[in-house]
Scaffold this active site. Structure first.
Site, PDB file in Angstrom:
ATOM      1  N   HIS A   1       0.876  -1.195   0.000  1.00  0.00           N
ATOM      2  CA  HIS A   1       0.000   0.000   0.000  1.00  0.00           C
ATOM      3  C   HIS A   1       0.902   1.230   0.000  1.00  0.00           C
ATOM      4  O   HIS A   1       1.471   1.590   1.026  1.00  0.00           O
ATOM      5  CB  HIS A   1      -0.903   0.002   1.239  1.00  0.00           C
TER       6      HIS A   1
ATOM      7  N   HIS B   1       1.543   5.366  -1.672  1.00  0.00           N
ATOM      8  CA  HIS B   1       1.164   6.543  -2.464  1.00  0.00           C
ATOM      9  C   HIS B   1       2.429   7.139  -3.075  1.00  0.00           C
ATOM     10  O   HIS B   1       3.287   7.641  -2.354  1.00  0.00           O
ATOM     11  CB  HIS B   1       0.486   7.587  -1.575  1.00  0.00           C
ATOM     12  N   LEU B   2       2.507   7.069  -4.400  1.00  0.00           N
ATOM     13  CA  LEU B   2       3.688   7.628  -5.075  1.00  0.00           C
ATOM     14  C   LEU B   2       3.440   9.030  -5.609  1.00  0.00           C
ATOM     15  O   LEU B   2       4.379   9.709  -6.021  1.00  0.00           O
ATOM     16  CB  LEU B   2       4.104   6.743  -6.257  1.00  0.00           C
TER      17      LEU B   2
ATOM     18  N   LYS C   1      -9.212  -0.586  -5.818  1.00  0.00           N
ATOM     19  CA  LYS C   1      -9.260   0.079  -4.521  1.00  0.00           C
ATOM     20  C   LYS C   1     -10.626   0.687  -4.260  1.00  0.00           C
ATOM     21  O   LYS C   1     -11.162   1.408  -5.102  1.00  0.00           O
ATOM     22  CB  LYS C   1      -8.196   1.185  -4.498  1.00  0.00           C
TER      23      LYS C   1
ATOM     24  N   HIS D   1     -10.368   0.723   1.961  1.00  0.00           N
ATOM     25  CA  HIS D   1     -10.200   1.714   3.037  1.00  0.00           C
ATOM     26  C   HIS D   1     -11.400   1.547   3.953  1.00  0.00           C
ATOM     27  O   HIS D   1     -12.497   1.975   3.624  1.00  0.00           O
ATOM     28  CB  HIS D   1     -10.120   3.134   2.465  1.00  0.00           C
TER      29      HIS D   1
ATOM     30  N   HIS E   1      -4.505  -0.891   5.976  1.00  0.00           N
ATOM     31  CA  HIS E   1      -4.079  -0.083   7.129  1.00  0.00           C
ATOM     32  C   HIS E   1      -4.992  -0.284   8.339  1.00  0.00           C
ATOM     33  O   HIS E   1      -5.663   0.648   8.793  1.00  0.00           O
ATOM     34  CB  HIS E   1      -3.912   1.390   6.783  1.00  0.00           C
TER      35      HIS E   1
ATOM     36  N   ASP F   1       1.486   2.533   3.588  1.00  0.00           N
ATOM     37  CA  ASP F   1       0.637   3.722   3.437  1.00  0.00           C
ATOM     38  C   ASP F   1       1.486   4.985   3.499  1.00  0.00           C
ATOM     39  O   ASP F   1       1.023   6.026   3.986  1.00  0.00           O
ATOM     40  CB  ASP F   1      -0.493   3.760   4.476  1.00  0.00           C
TER      41      ASP F   1
ATOM     42  N   HIS G   1       2.890  14.448   1.810  1.00  0.00           N
ATOM     43  CA  HIS G   1       2.271  15.757   1.563  1.00  0.00           C
ATOM     44  C   HIS G   1       3.317  16.808   1.904  1.00  0.00           C
ATOM     45  O   HIS G   1       4.078  16.631   2.866  1.00  0.00           O
ATOM     46  CB  HIS G   1       1.062  15.981   2.478  1.00  0.00           C
TER      47      HIS G   1
END
Ligand code: NCD
Ligand code: ZN
Length: 346
Positions: free
Chosen positions: A14, A16-17, A100, A137, A175, A248, A252
């Site tokens: 899991h 986020h790229l 997802k 999620h 998660h 996860d 940001h």
């Protein structure tokens, strides 16, 4: 005397790229330690069709440093407009490895998520038929449910009914943050597994809220009480094949986190393996680290474990990960486990 451990190269189930400049910054950090990762589709706009996923995969491949050995495992973002034939073709081509599900409004960039499960039932039935996993999620978004209870309520009111309705659906509860989620995945019959993040193993809500509010610990699902953290640590270190790593890692920019309404996400890709070795050592379970990080995930996704290995060495001198990474758009803060890390990835 130094202690070391060698395990098969890990995968991240899991991740986020992001895209563009942020991806340029964070992708090399994942590729350094991880051989593969399930790539989250919550871009703006989201990765909804096979065509979107192919284009995103090409951008990831183009951003990889020379000589990197990293394979992105793509996913599609389930919407109420998703076409089951497009999903089936993308899976048959080997392009996607999961779909997802974000309940609409649950987290960062989830506005296009599912509002009414009736409208995606035909897609989920197709997925059950072809054996394509659904990554979930697992939080309700109703305003009258307390944010700390949203995972538990989701299990009872959404996940369990959904799985009874379509029992053949392969589900990954992502998660997991509560003992309720752990118990559900451990005890449920049928095809279910769960991922656990690095930061939920290392912090609980006191770390986030006592002595000042720490925006870099704010993520969704939100960190819970210490007793839940304890349950997560027990599950991760148990060797149970239903539990495996999904960091996860969700970068940001500092400007978006350190503000009156900061967004959710913890960036943990660079120091995850050092953190995990520490957690597993503390739990007396270093011999289970390989199962959690490198074996249970591929088994679940029908892939072979990686042939290559990585070695971690425990040294007196702590690791020196940078506190922040520079991106062209501003700084990005690395997850601070709040304690020195002594396991160095060689
Ligand atoms: C994720 C993000 O920033 O994209 N944030 C997070 O807190 N985990 C979204 C998500 O996975 O919920
Ligand atoms: Zn995520």
């Amino acid at each position: 005397m130094s202690q070391s451990i060698t395990i098969r190269r890990p995968d991240d189930w899991h991740l986020h790229l992001r895209d563009g400049a942020m991806m340029q910054t964070v992708l090399p950090e994942t590729a350094r330690h991880f051989a593969r990762a399930i790539i989250m589709p919550n871009l703006v706009p989201p990765v909804v069709t096979a065509e979107d996923a192919l284009a995103y995969r090409d951008r990831i491949d183009a951003a990889l440093p020379d000589g990197a050995d990293f394979t992105p495992l793509m996913t599609l973002y389930l919407t109420e407009q998703t076409d089951p034939d497009d999903v089936q073709a993308a899976f048959a081509d080997g392009l996607i490895h999961a779909v997802k599900l974000y309940p609409a409004g649950a987290t960062t960039n989830s506005q296009s998520g599912v509002r009414d499960f009736k409208n995606v039932r035909h897609v989920l039935e197709k997925m059950a038929e072809i054996g394509l996993p659904l990554c979930i999620h697992g939080e309700v978004t109703t305003h009258d449910v307390d944010i700390f209870d949203r995972e538990q309520v989701f299990l009872e009111t959404v996940l369990d009914p959904l799985r009874r309705d379509i029992p053949e659906l392969k589900v990954t509860l992502e998660h997991i943050t509560t003992s309720h989620g752990i118990d559900y995945v451990r005890e449920a019959s049928g095809d279910i597994a769960g991922t656990i993040t690095t930061h939920h193993l290392m912090i609980n809500r006191n770390h986030m809220l006592v002595g000042g509010i720490r925006p870099h610990y704010y993520c969704l699902p939100i960190v819970k009480r210490a007793e839940h953290q304890k349950a997560l640590r027990a599950a991760a270190t148990s060797g149970n094949p239903r539990f495996f790593l999904g960091t996860d890692s969700a970068p940001h920019l500092d400007g978006a986190k350190e503000t009156a309404c900061g967004c959710a996400g913890v960036f943990s890709a660079p120091n995850t393996m050092s953190c995990l070795a520490q957690v597993f050592e503390e739990e007396g379970a270093l011999d289970k680290l390989e199962a959690f990080a490198s074996l249970n995930g591929p088994a679940r996704y029908g892939l072979a474990p990686n042939e290559a290995t990585i070695t971690l060495e425990k040294r007196d001198a702590p690791c020196t990960y940078p506190a922040k990474y520079d991106t062209p758009d501003g700084p990005l803060t690395l997850f601070d486990p709040g304690t020195p890390l002594h396991w160095h990835v060689l």
